[in-house]
Design an enzyme around this catalytic site. Structure first.
Site, mmCIF file in Angstrom:
data_model
loop_
_atom_site.group_PDB
_atom_site.id
_atom_site.type_symbol
_atom_site.label_atom_id
_atom_site.label_comp_id
_atom_site.label_asym_id
_atom_site.label_seq_id
_atom_site.Cartn_x
_atom_site.Cartn_y
_atom_site.Cartn_z
ATOM 1 N N ARG A 30 0.864 -1.199 0.000
ATOM 2 C CA ARG A 30 0.000 0.000 0.000
ATOM 3 C C ARG A 30 0.887 1.232 0.000
ATOM 4 O O ARG A 30 0.646 2.200 -0.719
ATOM 5 C CB ARG A 30 -0.948 0.004 1.199
ATOM 6 C CG ARG A 30 -1.707 1.325 1.330
ATOM 7 C CD ARG A 30 -2.921 1.323 2.233
ATOM 8 N NE ARG A 30 -2.876 0.401 3.327
ATOM 9 C CZ ARG A 30 -2.119 0.543 4.429
ATOM 10 N NH1 ARG A 30 -1.335 1.601 4.558
ATOM 11 N NH2 ARG A 30 -2.154 -0.363 5.371
ATOM 12 N N LYS A 40 -7.862 6.798 -19.100
ATOM 13 C CA LYS A 40 -8.216 7.311 -20.416
ATOM 14 C C LYS A 40 -7.004 7.279 -21.354
ATOM 15 O O LYS A 40 -6.481 6.213 -21.611
ATOM 16 C CB LYS A 40 -8.819 8.712 -20.258
ATOM 17 C CG LYS A 40 -9.871 8.808 -19.136
ATOM 18 C CD LYS A 40 -11.148 8.018 -19.384
ATOM 19 C CE LYS A 40 -12.048 7.896 -18.156
ATOM 20 N NZ LYS A 40 -12.404 9.149 -17.493
#
Ligand SMILES: *Cc1c(COP(=O)(O)O)cnc(C)c1O
Length: 379
Positions: free
Chosen positions: A46, A195
């Site tokens: 993490r 994207k």
């Protein structure tokens, strides 16, 4: 180094253990320590993972920043930025905003006491009018989604420079290949890596890039404390996508330009929103701050109804009807009933997002097939 070389080489290095030229997928949650605190720079995935670190360094370089931080989605990255603020702080943001950004601002952070002002930033004097001593952040999206307005980043940075206000830019639509907000005076660049950066519709991811050490430390603390981090496999896929970002963007831009001019001449099309037109109201700003005009276009129909738009988008064959954008394949969407359905109709109308507005993410197919498809769908 120039952009194409950085896209291939910045931040990444052959694997020290094997010489593998591609960054390995370090699919591990933890790292062995020889003694407590004696480790090779990684303790827990993490907090840090070698595949993710190389991606973060690559993104920092592409945005001419110093530090990159990756998140499990674009919204995870936005969430981290707003968590820099406290209850009572005020944010001025673009009115014509990605629907998910509007939702997290109004439905998650407004109830916690952060105040958001949505203004038309195509004229930056509207921003200046809203600044007061509680303003902490100016949140900009340019080109805007879906109306393709262009906002003067450097002009806005004149308001925030030397103050305790931050200027953050969602650079998802332009990608780092076309626009580098940090060079224009922004403090934080945000990306939906989902994207154009990843570019192959196979990853959901977000990123933040900064130059400021203290700001990066605060954001890294939030990243680790809140835990919205991407996994190593997705980090690998994003790195792989980046290697062709410059090549893909050139084709997105040239295909989109041809589609924009084609649509503008179509008798059933009313307005076409694309910043490359010389008569686009912010064309001069676009020319100043962008290297090209991107792969996104919106247009509406002379028959301005939801039904007319639904008819067109259901008939396309090359353009797939789907949310999202920036992938290799062309996508078509209807903001009013898809990406922007969370925005009330009156609000949509105010920004010109009409019932028949159609948004295109122009992909990398052959231009003749793209135009042929639009021609048969619009009729
Ligand atoms: C998709 C998108 C986001 C959100 O990113 P996710 O990766 O979907 O969470 C934010 N801003 C813009 C402009 C986007 O297109």
């Amino acid at each position: 180094m120039k952009f194409g070389t950085k896209a291939l080489h910045a931040g990444v290095f052959p694997d020290p253990a094997t010489g593998a030229i591609m960054t390995p997928i370090y699919q591990t949650s933890t790292y062995v320590q020889s003694r407590p605190g004696d480790h090779k720079g990684f303790e827990y995935s993490r907090t840090g993972n070698p595949t993710r670190s190389q991606l973060e360094a690559s993104l920092a370089s592409l945005e001419n920043g110093k530090y990159g931080l990756c998140f499990s989605s674009g919204l995870g990255a936005i969430d981290a930025v707003i968590k820099l603020l406290n209850s009572g702080d005020e944010v001025i943001c673009t009115d014509d905003l990605y629907g998910g950004s509007y939702r997290i601002f109004t439905k998650i952070f407004e109830p916690l006491g952060v105040i958001f002002h949505f203004v038309d930033m195509a004229d930056i004097s509207n921003v200046k009018a809203k600044i007061n001593d509680k303003t902490r952040l100016i949140w900009v999206e340019t080109p805007t989604n879906p109306m393709m307005k262009i906002i003067d980043i450097e002009g806005l940075s004149a308001f925030t420079k030397g103050t305790d206000m931050l200027l953050a830019v969602d650079n998802t639509f332009a990608s780092p290949y076309l626009q580098n907000p940090l060079d224009l005076g922004a403090d934080i660049v945000m990306h939906s890596v989902t994207k154009f950066i990843s570019g192959h519709s196979d990853v959901v991811m977000g990123a933040l890039v900064t130059k400021n050490t203290e700001l990066n430390e605060r954001l890294a603390f939030i990243q680790n404390s809140c835990g919205a981090v991407p996994g190593p496999m997705d980090s690998f896929l994003a790195l792989r996508g980046i290697k062709t970002l410059h090549v893909r963007m050139d084709r997105h831009c040239s295909n989109a330009a041809q589609v924009a001019y084609y649509l503008r001449d179509h008798k059933k099309v009313d307005k076409v929103y694309w910043p490359g037109f010389e008569d686009h109201p912010n064309h001069q700003v676009a020319k100043m701050q962008m290297r090209n005009f991107g792969g996104m276009i919106s247009f509406n129909l002379r028959s301005d109804t939801q039904q007319a738009a639904h008819n067109v988008i259901s008939r396309t064959k090359v353009f797939a009807l789907a949310e999202s954008l920036g992938g290799v394949e062309s996508l078509v969407g209807h903001p009013a009933t898809m990406t922007h359905a969370a925005i009330p109709r009156e609000e949509r109308m105010k920004i010109g997002l009409s019932d028949s507005l159609i948004r295109l993410s122009v992909g990398l197919e052959d231009i003749d097939d793209i135009i042929f498809d639009l021609n048969q769908a619009i009729g």
